[in-house]
Design a protein around this motif. Structure first.
Motif, PDB file in Angstrom:
ATOM      1  N   ASN A  59       0.706  -1.064   0.153  1.00 39.77           N
ATOM      2  CA  ASN A  59      -0.112   0.002  -0.093  1.00 39.77           C
ATOM      3  C   ASN A  59       0.978   1.184  -0.018  1.00 39.77           C
ATOM      4  OD1 ASN A  59      -2.449  -1.649   0.099  1.00 39.77           O
ATOM      5  ND2 ASN A  59      -1.937  -1.825   2.440  1.00 39.77           N
ATOM      6  N   VAL A  60       1.843   1.230  -0.751  1.00 40.89           N
ATOM      7  CA  VAL A  60       2.964   2.351  -0.781  1.00 40.89           C
ATOM      8  C   VAL A  60       2.272   3.556  -1.367  1.00 40.89           C
ATOM      9  CG1 VAL A  60       3.736   1.986  -2.972  1.00 40.89           C
ATOM     10  CG2 VAL A  60       5.186   2.972  -1.356  1.00 40.89           C
ATOM     11  N   ALA A  61       1.473   3.803  -1.953  1.00 36.96           N
ATOM     12  CA  ALA A  61       0.759   5.066  -2.317  1.00 36.96           C
ATOM     13  C   ALA A  61      -0.199   5.605  -1.125  1.00 36.96           C
ATOM     14  CB  ALA A  61      -0.240   4.591  -3.694  1.00 36.96           C
ATOM     15  N   THR A  62      -0.916   4.661  -0.731  1.00 35.87           N
ATOM     16  CA  THR A  62      -1.569   5.190   0.716  1.00 35.87           C
ATOM     17  C   THR A  62      -0.609   5.669   1.610  1.00 35.87           C
ATOM     18  OG1 THR A  62      -3.331   3.597  -0.002  1.00 35.87           O
ATOM     19  CG2 THR A  62      -3.461   4.587   2.101  1.00 35.87           C
ATOM     20  N   LEU A  63       0.361   5.050   2.002  1.00 34.53           N
ATOM     21  CA  LEU A  63       1.232   5.202   2.902  1.00 34.53           C
ATOM     22  C   LEU A  63       2.275   6.402   2.750  1.00 34.53           C
ATOM     23  CD1 LEU A  63       2.114   1.863   4.296  1.00 34.53           C
ATOM     24  CD2 LEU A  63       0.703   3.481   5.356  1.00 34.53           C
ATOM     25  N   PHE A  64       2.835   6.470   1.600  1.00 34.91           N
ATOM     26  CA  PHE A  64       3.894   7.455   1.192  1.00 34.91           C
ATOM     27  C   PHE A  64       3.275   8.560   0.064  1.00 34.91           C
ATOM     28  CE2 PHE A  64       5.968   3.955   3.040  1.00 34.91           C
ATOM     29  CZ  PHE A  64       6.706   4.394   4.037  1.00 34.91           C
ATOM     30  N   GLY A  65       1.898   8.605  -0.210  1.00 36.63           N
ATOM     31  CA  GLY A  65       1.511   9.360  -1.089  1.00 36.63           C
ATOM     32  C   GLY A  65       1.549   9.255  -2.511  1.00 36.63           C
ATOM     33  N   THR A  66       0.745   9.877  -3.123  1.00 38.41           N
ATOM     34  CA  THR A  66       0.612   9.875  -4.964  1.00 38.41           C
ATOM     35  C   THR A  66       0.466  11.369  -5.048  1.00 38.41           C
ATOM     36  OG1 THR A  66      -0.529   7.671  -4.740  1.00 38.41           O
ATOM     37  CG2 THR A  66      -0.535   8.804  -6.944  1.00 38.41           C
ATOM     38  N   PRO A  67       1.766  11.656  -5.525  1.00 39.27           N
ATOM     39  CA  PRO A  67       1.400  13.283  -6.119  1.00 39.27           C
ATOM     40  C   PRO A  67       0.544  13.448  -6.781  1.00 39.27           C
ATOM     41  CG  PRO A  67       3.759  12.668  -6.149  1.00 39.27           C
ATOM     42  CD  PRO A  67       3.017  11.452  -5.868  1.00 39.27           C
ATOM     43  N   GLY A  68      -0.430  14.429  -6.842  1.00 37.08           N
ATOM     44  CA  GLY A  68      -1.724  14.921  -7.321  1.00 37.08           C
ATOM     45  C   GLY A  68      -2.868  13.861  -7.254  1.00 37.08           C
ATOM     46  N   GLY A  69      -2.601  12.878  -6.088  1.00 37.91           N
ATOM     47  CA  GLY A  69      -3.742  12.050  -5.671  1.00 37.91           C
ATOM     48  C   GLY A  69      -5.078  12.558  -5.024  1.00 37.91           C
ATOM     49  N   VAL A  70      -6.069  11.831  -4.927  1.00 39.83           N
ATOM     50  CA  VAL A  70      -7.424  12.352  -4.571  1.00 39.83           C
ATOM     51  C   VAL A  70      -7.334  11.759  -3.093  1.00 39.83           C
ATOM     52  CG1 VAL A  70      -8.303  12.632  -6.942  1.00 39.83           C
ATOM     53  CG2 VAL A  70      -8.483  10.343  -5.645  1.00 39.83           C
ATOM     54  N   ASP A  71      -8.574  12.344  -2.423  1.00 42.29           N
ATOM     55  CA  ASP A  71      -8.743  12.301  -1.071  1.00 42.29           C
ATOM     56  C   ASP A  71      -7.725  12.230   0.010  1.00 42.29           C
ATOM     57  OD1 ASP A  71     -11.642  11.812  -2.154  1.00 42.29           O
ATOM     58  OD2 ASP A  71     -11.028   9.730  -2.517  1.00 42.29           O
ATOM     59  N   GLY A  72      -6.826  12.987  -0.126  1.00 41.04           N
ATOM     60  CA  GLY A  72      -5.795  13.288   0.826  1.00 41.04           C
ATOM     61  C   GLY A  72      -4.467  12.281   0.678  1.00 41.04           C
ATOM     62  N   LEU A  73      -4.940  11.463  -0.682  1.00 41.17           N
ATOM     63  CA  LEU A  73      -3.666  10.471  -0.925  1.00 41.17           C
ATOM     64  C   LEU A  73      -2.327  11.110  -1.430  1.00 41.17           C
ATOM     65  CD1 LEU A  73      -5.564   7.321  -2.357  1.00 41.17           C
ATOM     66  CD2 LEU A  73      -4.556   7.757   0.115  1.00 41.17           C
ATOM     67  N   ASP A  74      -2.453  12.503  -1.840  1.00 38.35           N
ATOM     68  CA  ASP A  74      -1.195  13.096  -2.419  1.00 38.35           C
ATOM     69  C   ASP A  74      -0.252  13.153  -1.230  1.00 38.35           C
ATOM     70  OD1 ASP A  74      -3.008  14.760  -1.186  1.00 38.35           O
ATOM     71  OD2 ASP A  74      -2.032  16.590  -2.048  1.00 38.35           O
ATOM     72  N   ALA A  75      -0.426  13.088   0.068  1.00 38.86           N
ATOM     73  CA  ALA A  75       0.465  13.245   1.080  1.00 38.86           C
ATOM     74  C   ALA A  75       0.767  11.934   1.748  1.00 38.86           C
ATOM     75  CB  ALA A  75      -0.214  14.056   2.343  1.00 38.86           C
ATOM     76  N   GLY A  76      -0.219  11.221   1.857  1.00 39.20           N
ATOM     77  CA  GLY A  76      -0.103   9.669   2.559  1.00 39.20           C
ATOM     78  C   GLY A  76       0.162   9.553   4.007  1.00 39.20           C
ATOM     79  N   VAL A  77      -0.248   8.613   4.495  1.00 39.71           N
ATOM     80  CA  VAL A  77      -0.508   8.451   6.111  1.00 39.71           C
ATOM     81  C   VAL A  77       0.910   8.780   6.623  1.00 39.71           C
ATOM     82  CG1 VAL A  77      -0.959   6.571   7.991  1.00 39.71           C
ATOM     83  CG2 VAL A  77      -2.558   6.965   6.050  1.00 39.71           C
ATOM     84  N   ALA A  78       1.902   8.067   6.198  1.00 42.43           N
ATOM     85  CA  ALA A  78       3.368   8.370   6.726  1.00 42.43           C
ATOM     86  C   ALA A  78       3.869   9.699   6.584  1.00 42.43           C
ATOM     87  CB  ALA A  78       4.285   7.444   6.046  1.00 42.43           C
ATOM     88  N   ALA A  79       3.641  10.711   5.709  1.00 44.87           N
ATOM     89  CA  ALA A  79       3.884  11.824   5.277  1.00 44.87           C
ATOM     90  C   ALA A  79       2.929  12.918   6.592  1.00 44.87           C
ATOM     91  CB  ALA A  79       3.625  12.498   4.127  1.00 44.87           C
ATOM     92  N   VAL A  80       1.764  12.385   6.756  1.00 39.23           N
ATOM     93  CA  VAL A  80       1.181  13.229   7.786  1.00 39.23           C
ATOM     94  C   VAL A  80       1.719  12.721   9.039  1.00 39.23           C
ATOM     95  CG1 VAL A  80      -1.238  13.379   8.973  1.00 39.23           C
ATOM     96  CG2 VAL A  80      -0.908  13.231   6.347  1.00 39.23           C
ATOM     97  N   ALA A  81       2.006  11.642   9.115  1.00 36.16           N
ATOM     98  CA  ALA A  81       2.603  11.213  10.874  1.00 36.16           C
ATOM     99  C   ALA A  81       3.956  11.884  11.030  1.00 36.16           C
ATOM    100  CB  ALA A  81       2.939   9.737  10.879  1.00 36.16           C
ATOM    101  N   ALA A  82       4.909  11.852  10.046  1.00 37.04           N
ATOM    102  CA  ALA A  82       6.075  12.542   9.978  1.00 37.04           C
ATOM    103  C   ALA A  82       6.012  14.063  10.317  1.00 37.04           C
ATOM    104  CB  ALA A  82       6.940  12.299   8.790  1.00 37.04           C
ATOM    105  N   ASN A  83       5.140  14.905   9.697  1.00 37.77           N
ATOM    106  CA  ASN A  83       4.678  16.128   9.828  1.00 37.77           C
ATOM    107  C   ASN A  83       4.194  16.486  11.289  1.00 37.77           C
ATOM    108  OD1 ASN A  83       4.774  18.857   8.697  1.00 37.77           O
ATOM    109  ND2 ASN A  83       2.595  18.506   9.492  1.00 37.77           N
ATOM    110  N   ALA A  84       3.319  15.613  11.818  1.00 41.37           N
ATOM    111  CA  ALA A  84       2.856  15.884  12.770  1.00 41.37           C
ATOM    112  C   ALA A  84       3.831  15.339  14.282  1.00 41.37           C
ATOM    113  CB  ALA A  84       1.641  14.905  13.231  1.00 41.37           C
ATOM    114  N   THR A  85       4.468  14.379  14.098  1.00 36.39           N
ATOM    115  CA  THR A  85       5.463  14.151  15.036  1.00 36.39           C
ATOM    116  C   THR A  85       6.808  15.114  15.090  1.00 36.39           C
ATOM    117  OG1 THR A  85       6.686  12.585  13.695  1.00 36.39           O
ATOM    118  CG2 THR A  85       4.967  11.541  15.283  1.00 36.39           C
ATOM    119  N   LEU A  86       7.184  15.544  13.952  1.00 31.79           N
ATOM    120  CA  LEU A  86       8.318  16.732  13.945  1.00 31.79           C
ATOM    121  C   LEU A  86       7.701  17.859  14.334  1.00 31.79           C
ATOM    122  CD1 LEU A  86       9.823  15.433  10.611  1.00 31.79           C
ATOM    123  CD2 LEU A  86      10.935  15.442  12.787  1.00 31.79           C
ATOM    124  N   THR A  87       6.525  18.074  13.968  1.00 34.83           N
ATOM    125  CA  THR A  87       5.827  19.430  14.576  1.00 34.83           C
ATOM    126  C   THR A  87       5.833  19.671  16.107  1.00 34.83           C
ATOM    127  OG1 THR A  87       4.942  19.931  12.602  1.00 34.83           O
ATOM    128  CG2 THR A  87       3.861  21.010  14.559  1.00 34.83           C
TER     129      THR A  87
END
Length: 134
Positions: A59-87
């Motif tokens: 599920n690499v696209a869902t986890l790490f994003g798909t540039p230009g993706g829909v429904d928030g998939l452009d960022a991916g779950v891992a990218a959101v987690a990295a952003n939140a934890t580093l912030t």
């Protein structure tokens, strides 16, 4: 950042300002170094991908994003987690001294074992921030 320090047996408190150890938009690490947020996020995502369970790589696209993706998939779950934890690491004084290896193993992961792969960091932050700021 404001810390309240109780005085002896008094209910009074003193407000103290704590200076951040790093310039703006940089992540403090336990060794005293500061890293630009964008570099820290890129390295965090690289580490997450390298250490992802094999079952997650389907599920690499869902986890790490798909540039230009829909429904928030452009960022991916891992990218959101990295952003939140580093912030959070930049925001809270008690997180400034956490070493990189401890951060990567115990704070950064988007899930553990069979937990759902979701954007749970935002929900947790909303629940605990009022307590931490009190």
């Amino acid at each position: 950042m404001r810390c309240l320090i109780p005085l002896a047996a008094s209910a009074a408190a003193v407000s103290v300002r704590i200076a951040t150890p790093c310039p703006a938009n940089t992540v403090p690490w336990g060794d005293g170094s500061c890293e630009p947020f964008s570099t820290a996020k890129r390295d965090a995502l690289k580490w997450l991908r390298k250490n992802a369970p094999p079952s997650d790589l389907r599920n690499v696209a869902t986890l790490f994003g798909t540039p230009g993706g829909v429904d928030g998939l452009d960022a991916g779950v891992a990218a959101v987690a990295a952003n939140a934890t580093l912030t959070a690491k930049m925001r809270w004084p008690w997180a400034w001294g956490v070493p990189r290896d401890i951060f990567r193993d115990y704070v950064l992961p988007y899930a553990s074992a069979n937990e759902p792969r979701t954007h749970w960091h935002g929900l947790l932050a909303k629940a605990v921030e009022p307590i931490l700021e009190a």
